[in-house]
Design a protein around this motif. Structure first.
Motif: not given
Lengths: 145, 103
Positions: A3, A6-7, A10, A14, A17, B73, B76-77, B80, B83-84, B87, B91
């Motif tokens: 689950h 993806i985290l 990334i 990241l 950076v 940046l 992508f971030s 994410t 999503h986090a 998620d 959960l």
């Protein structure tokens, strides 16, 4: 355990950076906004992010608490040592102009050393605080050992 | 270049409208998932449109390269983090709020 795939992916990309941005803020401090304190906080944020995604055990393998203690004290030592060095060279405390032959170059070098030591200390102390909170044992888990 | 100016302001205004839409969505939607849906989608595009407009304003310079890096940046971030959040909520056992007539 799929689950957080993806985290994890990334976060892996990241982390460098964020760390690079911390050094940009650090070494750009004499021209633009930024400086040692902000850079230290951003660098510690990179490690805190890593710890949040990959867990405390992995982070403590990467950056043990002993190393952090040494870094925190070495930053303060560098800061004070620069001041004492300028005192020994015949100026005031933290009189950067004496560090090199030309006054402007000496001041630039001095402020970079100071900002670097502030950044190292701030990031190490922030991470020590984070480690202390993250490794705190919960009260209801005290009975097990 | 008046044309580039006009196009860049169209991008910036569209980004601002999307930001306002996301704000209204996070205020008006009933539960966590729909609020996250509203702001998670508009937020990425809002920031992207702003940055594209600002790159057009600055032209070819070191500032536009920095804006492009910020764009990568954000690109992508931002999804994410959405999503986090979703998620973690899923959960953690947070059920989406369905139609009120169902129960």
């Amino acid at each position: 355990m799929k689950h957080d795939l993806i985290l994890r992916v990334i976060a892996k990309y990241l982390f460098p950076v964020i760390a690079l941005f911390a050094f940009y803020v650090l070494f750009h401090g004499e021209y633009g906004p930024g400086g040692g304190f902000q850079a230290g906080v951003i660098l510690s944020v990179a490690f805190i992010f890593y710890a949040l995604v990959f867990g405390m055990e992995t982070t403590e393998k990467v950056l043990p608490l002993k190393v952090l203690r040494v870094l925190a004290s070495s930053g303060v030592l560098t800061y004070a040592g620069t001041g004492v060095a300028t005192l020994l060279m015949g100026g005031n405390f933290l009189d950067y102009g004496l560090l090199l032959s030309s006054k402007a170059a000496g001041q630039q070098l001095g402020i970079l050393i100071i900002e670097l030591s502030v950044g190292i200390t701030v990031s190490a102390v922030m991470l020590i605080i984070f480690y202390t909170f993250a490794n705190r044992r919960r009260p209801w888990e005290d009975h097990h050992d | 270049m008046i044309l580039v100016e006009i196009i860049s302001w169209i991008f910036i205004i569209a980004g601002a409208l999307l930001g306002v839409a996301g704000g209204i969505g996070i205020h008006r939607f009933p539960d966590f998932y729909s609020r996250l849906h509203a702001v998670g989608i508009t937020d990425t595009l809002c920031a992207s449109l702003f940055l594209i407009g600002l790159v057009m304003q600055t032209g070819m310079s070191i500032a536009s390269i920095k804006l492009c890096l910020i764009f990568i940046l954000m690109f992508f971030s931002s999804p994410t983090s959405s999503h986090a959040l979703a998620d973690a909520a899923f959960l953690g056992g947070l059920k989406p709020q369905l139609d009120k007539d169902d129960d």
